[in-house]
Design a protein around this motif. Sequence first.
Motif, PDB file in Angstrom:
ATOM      1  N   ILE A  14     -11.811   1.997   2.696  1.00  0.00           N
ATOM      2  CA  ILE A  14     -10.773   2.706   1.947  1.00  0.00           C
ATOM      3  C   ILE A  14      -9.392   2.180   2.330  1.00  0.00           C
ATOM      4  N   VAL A  15      -9.249   1.726   3.567  1.00  0.00           N
ATOM      5  CA  VAL A  15      -7.977   1.168   4.035  1.00  0.00           C
ATOM      6  C   VAL A  15      -8.013  -0.350   4.083  1.00  0.00           C
ATOM      7  N   GLY A  36      -9.971   1.282  -2.616  1.00  0.00           N
ATOM      8  CA  GLY A  36     -10.730   1.374  -1.380  1.00  0.00           C
ATOM      9  C   GLY A  36     -11.858   2.391  -1.478  1.00  0.00           C
ATOM     10  N   LEU A  37     -11.590   3.523  -2.114  1.00  0.00           N
ATOM     11  CA  LEU A  37     -12.616   4.547  -2.281  1.00  0.00           C
ATOM     12  C   LEU A  37     -13.751   4.043  -3.165  1.00  0.00           C
ATOM     13  N   PRO A  79       0.219   3.925  -3.179  1.00  0.00           N
ATOM     14  CA  PRO A  79      -0.941   4.408  -2.427  1.00  0.00           C
ATOM     15  C   PRO A  79      -2.063   4.921  -3.322  1.00  0.00           C
ATOM     16  N   HIS A  80      -1.712   5.492  -4.475  1.00  0.00           N
ATOM     17  CA  HIS A  80      -2.752   6.044  -5.359  1.00  0.00           C
ATOM     18  C   HIS A  80      -3.668   4.948  -5.885  1.00  0.00           C
ATOM     19  N   SER A 131      -3.990   1.816  -4.446  1.00  0.00           N
ATOM     20  CA  SER A 131      -4.609   1.133  -3.309  1.00  0.00           C
ATOM     21  C   SER A 131      -5.811   1.903  -2.781  1.00  0.00           C
ATOM     22  N   TYR A 132      -5.623   3.180  -2.543  1.00  0.00           N
ATOM     23  CA  TYR A 132      -6.713   3.961  -1.951  1.00  0.00           C
ATOM     24  C   TYR A 132      -7.818   4.257  -2.961  1.00  0.00           C
ATOM     25  N   THR A 133      -7.478   4.269  -4.240  1.00  0.00           N
ATOM     26  CA  THR A 133      -8.530   4.403  -5.250  1.00  0.00           C
ATOM     27  C   THR A 133      -9.459   3.198  -5.211  1.00  0.00           C
ATOM     28  N   MET A 158       0.830  -1.200   0.000  1.00  0.00           N
ATOM     29  CA  MET A 158       0.000   0.000   0.000  1.00  0.00           C
ATOM     30  C   MET A 158       0.864   1.250   0.000  1.00  0.00           C
TER      31      MET A 158
END
Length: 264
Positions: free
Chosen positions: A240-241, A46-47, A39-40, A42-44, A35
Amino acid sequence: MAAQAVPAFAGPQVAIRRIELDRPWQWLAKGWQDMRVAPHVSYTYGLLAALTGYVLSYGLYLVDMLYLVLPLTAGFLIVGPILAVGLYEVSRRAELGLSTGLDEAFGAFRRNSSQIALMGVALMLLMFAWARIAALIFFLYFGMQPPSFENLIVTTFLEPDALPFLAFGTLTGGVLAFVAFSISVVSIPLLLDRPQANVIDAMATSFRTVQTNLAPMLFWAALIVMFIAAGLATLYLGLIVTLPLIGHASWHAYRDLVSYPEQG
């Protein structure tokens, strides 16, 4: 670490490693590292999962079936593995020293599109079966007037009369979720990693992996439920996480559990 050879129908022979009970914690640690690498992406993911939860809930509200929000969000555990293909790709490429953008992640299924799609169909069928069963269970216990959303938690979790409903619903959902887990925990990363693999061999390998490491895999399944439930309990925001963390960790579970002759 010793490995046990496992025949998988007509596909190439694989070896399933026996692991220790606490091994899933290492998968989570490696997932967290992935992650931080991307991060871009991974969190996309999750979002998008959180937004999907809101859309699902609003859709149920529009058709006056909001009482199904709990079983259907729980059904996310069934189809979740197929939604995480892009996260597996991030972890796969990170092992090779490659960075991964959103285009590579969203297009990861093209590495073995037909077989991954078939795996997705299998999980969707299980999801649809659970949705129908959940609706039938509601009507069986509450008749044609299911509890309102405002009283859903109290009616289904806090009233003594709801105990048979909870027991039967949890048992039924748990069985379907475990079937989905058994056939997908290794198969989807395998299909991504090995474009020549087919869905039958992949599901057989996944099922045999769970059989060979039953206690650690039950522990891993429990951790997945806990992390995803935490994400759902925070009105989807926690996804998201927790979703990308579980997705990346699942890739490392596959790599830890399955090896091939050329890997030794």
